[in-house]
Design an enzyme around this catalytic site. Structure first.
Site, short mmCIF file in Angstrom:
data_model
loop_
_atom_site.label_atom_id
_atom_site.label_comp_id
_atom_site.label_asym_id
_atom_site.label_seq_id
_atom_site.Cartn_x
_atom_site.Cartn_y
_atom_site.Cartn_z
N SER A 64 0.86 -1.05 -0.11
CA SER A 64 -0.01 -0.02 -0.09
C SER A 64 0.75 1.13 -0.09
O SER A 64 0.24 2.34 -0.11
CB SER A 64 -0.98 0.07 1.25
OG SER A 64 -1.91 -0.87 0.87
N LYS A 67 0.29 3.36 -2.92
CA LYS A 67 -0.81 4.20 -3.12
C LYS A 67 -0.41 5.66 -3.03
O LYS A 67 -1.27 6.51 -3.63
CB LYS A 67 -1.96 3.80 -1.86
CG LYS A 67 -2.48 2.47 -1.98
CD LYS A 67 -3.13 2.37 -0.78
CE LYS A 67 -3.97 0.71 -1.01
NZ LYS A 67 -4.63 0.44 0.43
N TYR A 191 -3.89 -2.87 -9.95
CA TYR A 191 -3.84 -2.54 -8.42
C TYR A 191 -2.82 -3.63 -7.88
O TYR A 191 -2.13 -3.31 -7.34
CB TYR A 191 -5.18 -2.40 -7.80
CG TYR A 191 -5.23 -2.58 -6.22
CD1 TYR A 191 -4.98 -1.32 -5.60
CD2 TYR A 191 -5.33 -3.57 -5.54
CE1 TYR A 191 -5.05 -1.23 -4.37
CE2 TYR A 191 -5.24 -3.57 -4.19
CZ TYR A 191 -5.11 -2.57 -3.55
OH TYR A 191 -4.93 -2.18 -2.28
N TYR A 239 -4.40 3.86 8.31
CA TYR A 239 -5.82 3.33 8.31
C TYR A 239 -6.18 3.42 9.97
O TYR A 239 -6.27 4.77 10.35
CB TYR A 239 -5.90 1.78 8.23
CG TYR A 239 -5.15 1.33 7.12
CD1 TYR A 239 -5.57 1.81 5.61
CD2 TYR A 239 -4.04 0.48 7.00
CE1 TYR A 239 -4.69 1.72 4.47
CE2 TYR A 239 -3.23 0.40 5.89
CZ TYR A 239 -3.41 0.78 4.96
OH TYR A 239 -2.89 0.45 3.58
N VAL A 257 1.30 -3.66 3.80
CA VAL A 257 1.12 -5.07 4.54
C VAL A 257 2.36 -5.69 4.25
O VAL A 257 2.48 -7.17 5.02
CB VAL A 257 -0.24 -5.89 4.26
CG1 VAL A 257 -1.32 -5.33 4.74
CG2 VAL A 257 -0.30 -5.97 2.63
N1 GLN Z 1 -2.57 -5.26 -1.79
C1 GLN Z 1 -2.88 -5.30 -0.45
C2 GLN Z 1 -4.46 -5.16 -0.36
O1 GLN Z 1 -4.99 -4.74 -1.25
C3 GLN Z 1 -2.47 -3.88 0.26
C4 GLN Z 1 -3.20 -3.66 1.53
C5 GLN Z 1 -2.02 -3.00 2.29
O2 GLN Z 1 -0.92 -2.73 2.15
N2 GLN Z 1 -2.65 -2.42 3.55
O3 GLN Z 1 -5.00 -5.97 0.41
#
Ligand code: GLN
Length: 304
Positions: A64, A67, A191, A239, A257
């Site tokens: 993420s 993003k 994505y 988050y 993650v």
């Molecule tokens: N690719 C992961 C997902 O969509 C990214 C989530 C994350 O890094 N928090 O679940």
């Protein structure tokens, strides 16, 4: 006061003595294989110096953290009209929550929860094929870090795509509300590949310099865009753990993650930390602890 290098060396020693390193993400099968006892931290300063400690030459899945880069590119393409499709408020819920999307009629709370990131990816895809969009993203990250050897790990992308049931649910939900232009398959394919970009902490810290005022950087983002992206990282980058991260570290950050966190010390440096074990919010456990130590020891803060 200790030097940045001494502080990093000191921080990189403590994970070795810790028994609770958190839990690696196992809902993406490829990520479940990663050794949780790895740790790296790198600092790229505004004036062009790079410091690092630990496994800072080991590439990891940025997940993420991507993003942030896709948001920058989507804003470049759509401009402020993107904010009609995605909000700017912390969600207070997990990154893959479906709940708010229903209540708020398909407009995700912010661009860093998964639903919001699917919208920014959709917007960035506008008029291009996934291959072209991913090519542009890689060029952007390579130019920002001045490193050519940054790639997408196809196994991680495929592993996530094969198990992306929740993200598909979010994408279909967005589509049913008219907030997705492309098909869920095209958006999710793009994505999952953007999330599977592999970088070392040193490459990530260097790329993060697009978010500080670094005199030698290519001019990739306007000042206002930097300020806004930093603000969103501070309020939404972790988050439902965003408030706690801001409280402990006092600097904007974006987690993934894969266990990476990109942190910005405005005007001073971009910092990347990586440890694959996660806390209950899905953010790197030792990475968060390391950043709290780093901020305390350097005194660096977004608040002067
Ligand atoms: N690719 C992961 C997902 O969509 C990214 C989530 C994350 O890094 N928090 O679940």
């Amino acid at each position: 006061m200790a030097s940045v290098q001494e502080i990093l060396d000191d921080i990189a020693r403590s994970p070795k003595a810790t028994s609770d390193v958190g839990k690696v993400a196992d809902y993406i099968p490829e990520l479940a294989k990663v050794d949780p006892r790895q740790f790296a931290i790198s600092v790229a300063t505004a004036d062009g110096k790079l410091f690092c400690a630990g496994d800072c030459d080991t590439p990891f899945s940025i997940q993420s953290v991507s993003k942030v880069f896709v948001l920058a590119l989507a804003l470049g393409k759509a401009g402020d009209s993107l904010w009609k499709r995605v909000g700017r408020e912390p969600s207070g819920l997990s990154f893959d929550s479906i709940l708010l999307l229903e209540r708020e009629h398909g407009v995700p709370r912010n661009p860093f929860i998964n639903a919001g990131a699917l919208v920014t990816t959709d917007s960035f895809l506008d008029g291009s094929t996934p291959r072209e969009a991913l090519g542009a993203l890689l060029r952007f990250v390579r130019a920002a870090s001045d490193r050519e050897d940054i790639h997408i790990d196809e196994n991680v992308a495929q592993s996530e795509l094969d198990t992306a049931h929740r993200n598909f649910a979010l994408a279909h939900y967005l589509k049913s509300h008219g907030n997705l232009v492309n098909t869920p398959e095209k958006v999710l394919g793009t994505y999952c590949h953007q999330c599977a970009i592999e970088m070392t902490t040193s490459q990530l810290a260097l790329a993060g310099r697009i978010l500080i005022d670094a005199p030698d950087m290519p001019n990739l983002l306007s000042r206002q865009r930097k300020r806004r992206i930093n603000t969103l990282m501070m309020t939404c980058g972790h988050y439902d753990g965003s408030g706690d991260f801001a409280f402990q570290v006092g600097l904007p950050g974006k987690s993934g993650v894969g266990g990476g966190i990109l942190v910005i010390a405005p005007g001073r440096a971009s910092i990347a930390v990586w440890s694959p074990g996660l806390n209950d919010y899905g953010n790197s456990k030792l990475g968060t602890e390391a950043m709290a130590q780093f901020a305390n020891k350097t005194g660096w803060s977004a608040f002067g």
